[in-house]
Write a protein that holds these residues in place. Structure first.
Motif, short mmCIF file in Angstrom:
data_model
loop_
_atom_site.label_atom_id
_atom_site.label_comp_id
_atom_site.label_asym_id
_atom_site.label_seq_id
_atom_site.Cartn_x
_atom_site.Cartn_y
_atom_site.Cartn_z
N PHE A 229 18.99 -64.64 -78.62
CA PHE A 229 18.48 -63.86 -79.71
C PHE A 229 18.65 -62.34 -79.37
O PHE A 229 17.99 -62.22 -78.09
N TRP A 230 19.15 -61.59 -79.97
CA TRP A 230 18.96 -60.03 -79.72
C TRP A 230 18.49 -59.42 -80.98
O TRP A 230 19.05 -59.45 -81.94
N ASN A 231 17.43 -58.46 -80.56
CA ASN A 231 17.00 -57.84 -82.03
C ASN A 231 16.90 -56.20 -81.54
O ASN A 231 16.75 -55.84 -80.52
N GLY A 232 17.58 -55.55 -82.50
CA GLY A 232 17.72 -54.06 -82.07
C GLY A 232 17.23 -53.34 -83.50
O GLY A 232 17.22 -53.85 -84.67
N LYS B 60 22.78 -59.29 -89.87
CA LYS B 60 22.68 -60.25 -88.97
C LYS B 60 23.97 -60.70 -88.57
O LYS B 60 24.90 -60.73 -89.42
N ALA B 61 24.23 -60.92 -87.37
CA ALA B 61 25.59 -61.42 -86.83
C ALA B 61 25.65 -62.37 -85.85
O ALA B 61 24.50 -62.13 -85.07
N ASN C 19 27.45 -66.09 -77.98
CA ASN C 19 26.24 -67.16 -78.20
C ASN C 19 25.09 -66.35 -78.58
O ASN C 19 24.03 -66.90 -78.50
N TYR C 20 25.02 -64.87 -79.12
CA TYR C 20 24.00 -64.22 -79.47
C TYR C 20 23.62 -64.28 -80.93
O TYR C 20 24.69 -63.77 -81.61
#
Length: 136
Positions: A7-10, A71-72, A76-77
């Protein structure tokens, strides 16, 4: 075998001034994007947005409002990016980028924007909507 999902949140900043959009270009690329980056541990999306703008451009900003959340799935992120409409409150174009990935900072006019390569082409129409132009 499936790789573990990550998971990556920006956070990203849409900043307009005199009908120009603040954009950055990374080293080794001809593509442009709005100031953005990852949310660090203990940070809110709003704080990450303000920090990323300062690091990448040298400007201090206030957040007007949350515009939307994208959201995308990239590789695999699971990527979640919060987009904020911001105003410059102080500063000037300077580089504070700890990652040393920003090569150029510029205010792009509508005509400039239409003719540049973009890091995130899926954002093009949304970003175009912030320019004040006659619609024909």
């Amino acid at each position: 075998m499936n790789e573990a999902q990550k998971f990556w949140n920006g956070a990203a900043a849409i900043i307009m001034s005199d009908n120009k959009l603040l954009m950055v270009r990374g080293k080794g690329t001809s593509s442009w994007s709005i100031p953005s980056g990852g949310i660090e541990a203990g940070e809110t999306a709003e704080k990450a947005c303000v920090r990323e703008v300062w690091e990448e451009t040298g400007y201090g900003v206030d957040i007007n409002k949350l515009l939307h959340i994208k959201k995308a799935l990239i590789g695999n992120y699971h990527v979640t990016t919060s987009y904020f409409l911001c105003n410059v409150i102080d500063g000037q174009i300077t580089y504070h980028d700890p990652d040393e990935i920003i090569e150029e900072i510029a205010w792009k006019s509508f005509d400039d924007f239409k003719n540049i390569q973009q890091d995130y082409p899926e954002d093009r129409e949304m970003l175009l909507s912030y320019f004040n132009v006659e619609k024909y």
